[in-house]
Design a protein around this motif. Structure first.
Motif, PDB file in Angstrom:
ATOM      1  N   ALA A   1     -82.071  73.716  35.798  1.00 19.85           N
ATOM      2  CA  ALA A   1     -81.249  74.874  36.135  1.00 19.85           C
ATOM      3  C   ALA A   1     -80.666  75.530  34.882  1.00 19.85           C
ATOM      4  CB  ALA A   1     -80.132  74.462  37.086  1.00 19.85           C
ATOM      5  N   CYS A   2     -80.248  74.716  33.921  1.00 25.74           N
ATOM      6  CA  CYS A   2     -79.715  75.249  32.664  1.00 25.74           C
ATOM      7  C   CYS A   2     -80.779  76.053  31.919  1.00 25.74           C
ATOM      8  CB  CYS A   2     -79.209  74.111  31.785  1.00 25.74           C
ATOM      9  SG  CYS A   2     -77.734  73.261  32.403  1.00 25.74           S
ATOM     10  N   ARG A   3     -81.971  75.506  31.860  1.00 30.58           N
ATOM     11  CA  ARG A   3     -83.051  76.183  31.128  1.00 30.58           C
ATOM     12  C   ARG A   3     -83.536  77.425  31.875  1.00 30.58           C
ATOM     13  NH1 ARG A   3     -84.334  73.482  26.727  1.00 30.58           N
ATOM     14  NH2 ARG A   3     -83.871  71.248  26.574  1.00 30.58           N
ATOM     15  N   MET A   4     -83.469  77.407  33.201  1.00 29.35           N
ATOM     16  CA  MET A   4     -83.815  78.589  33.974  1.00 29.35           C
ATOM     17  C   MET A   4     -82.864  79.735  33.641  1.00 29.35           C
ATOM     18  SD  MET A   4     -83.549  79.178  38.087  1.00 29.35           S
ATOM     19  CE  MET A   4     -81.748  79.129  37.945  1.00 29.35           C
ATOM     20  N   LEU A   5     -81.573  79.428  33.555  1.00 25.06           N
ATOM     21  CA  LEU A   5     -80.608  80.464  33.196  1.00 25.06           C
ATOM     22  C   LEU A   5     -80.885  81.002  31.799  1.00 25.06           C
ATOM     23  CD1 LEU A   5     -77.225  79.002  34.504  1.00 25.06           C
ATOM     24  CD2 LEU A   5     -78.628  80.766  35.548  1.00 25.06           C
ATOM     25  N   ALA A   6     -81.196  80.109  30.872  1.00 19.34           N
ATOM     26  CA  ALA A   6     -81.471  80.534  29.504  1.00 19.34           C
ATOM     27  C   ALA A   6     -82.656  81.486  29.442  1.00 19.34           C
ATOM     28  CB  ALA A   6     -81.727  79.317  28.622  1.00 19.34           C
ATOM     29  N   ASP A   7     -83.626  81.296  30.331  1.00 17.26           N
ATOM     30  CA  ASP A   7     -84.811  82.160  30.360  1.00 17.26           C
ATOM     31  C   ASP A   7     -84.552  83.487  31.052  1.00 17.26           C
ATOM     32  OD1 ASP A   7     -86.331  80.269  29.046  1.00 17.26           O
ATOM     33  OD2 ASP A   7     -87.148  79.398  30.889  1.00 17.26           O
ATOM     34  N   GLU A   8     -83.648  83.492  32.050  1.00 17.56           N
ATOM     35  CA  GLU A   8     -83.500  84.671  32.902  1.00 17.56           C
ATOM     36  C   GLU A   8     -82.250  85.507  32.635  1.00 17.56           C
ATOM     37  OE1 GLU A   8     -83.715  83.315  36.912  1.00 17.56           O
ATOM     38  OE2 GLU A   8     -85.789  82.575  36.727  1.00 17.56           O
TER      39      GLU A   8
END
Length: 206
Positions: free
Chosen positions: A32-39
């Motif tokens: 979830a953390c990395r998804m936010l970083a991408d989006e």
């Protein structure tokens, strides 16, 4: 002769790692953390503008528990730890209580750091650690009296932790560190070859 220990700074430490299904929880939290970083384009822009070495949602997203259920799960866990810490500190909250005021993601690239700061307008602050590869940054805590030690000699190299001017806490995945928000702290340079992932938070008295 006797010595009294007065005006103690108490830092809370706990771990989620011993909980059932921790590995699955932590993996989902990292995703979830990395998804936010991408989006999160606004967050990416803020990081570029302010020279943040990686990604943080601090200035862009204020509704993480509503965006993903894993952050809501994390909030419930943190609420219990914040309540335990407040009780240990003997905080007289009256008819109000401590409420999670903000929750944000931090992904620190190799070599990056976060300079010393405090968290105004909050009572308790802290971080839960998600990914801490070998060499990952420590949390550096500063004696709050340091600015008033105008002519004091340095501490001995082997001085016990409770009398040092700076203390370095090395987290592991699942570690929770919490402190009163007036305590100055920083993140030392990330000496790992991989990114360090954490989620930070504030609790306010409402």
């Amino acid at each position: 002769m006797s010595l009294r220990t007065l005006f103690v700074t108490q830092v809370y430490e706990a771990s989620l790692a011993g909980e059932k299904n921790f590995e699955d929880f932590n993996a989902e939290l990292e995703d979830a953390c990395r998804m936010l970083a991408d989006e999160d384009l606004a967050g990416q822009a803020w990081c570029r503008e302010h020279g943040y070495g990686g990604y943080t949602s601090y200035a862009s997203l204020d509704d993480l528990p509503m965006r993903a259920s894993i952050f809501e799960d994390l909030k419930r866990k943190l609420d219990k730890h914040a309540a335990a810490y407040a009780k240990a500190l003997r905080l007289d909250l009256g008819r109000r209580r401590l409420r999670l005021d903000s929750l944000w993601v931090n992904i620190l690239k190799p070599g990056a750091s976060h300079s010393g700061h405090i968290h105004p307008h909050s009572v308790l602050s802290g971080t839960v650690y998600v990914a801490t590869p070998k060499g990952a940054s420590a949390l550096k805590l500063e004696d709050p009296r340091l600015a008033m030690m105008m002519a004091a000699p340095p501490r001995e190299a082997d001085a016990p932790e409770e009398v040092r001017n700076f203390v370095y806490l090395q987290p592991q995945p699942g570690t929770i560190f919490m402190w009163e928000s007036w305590l100055r702290h920083e993140v030392t340079p990330n000496a790992a070859r991989k990114e360090r992932v954490s989620v930070s938070f504030n609790y306010a008295w409402r």
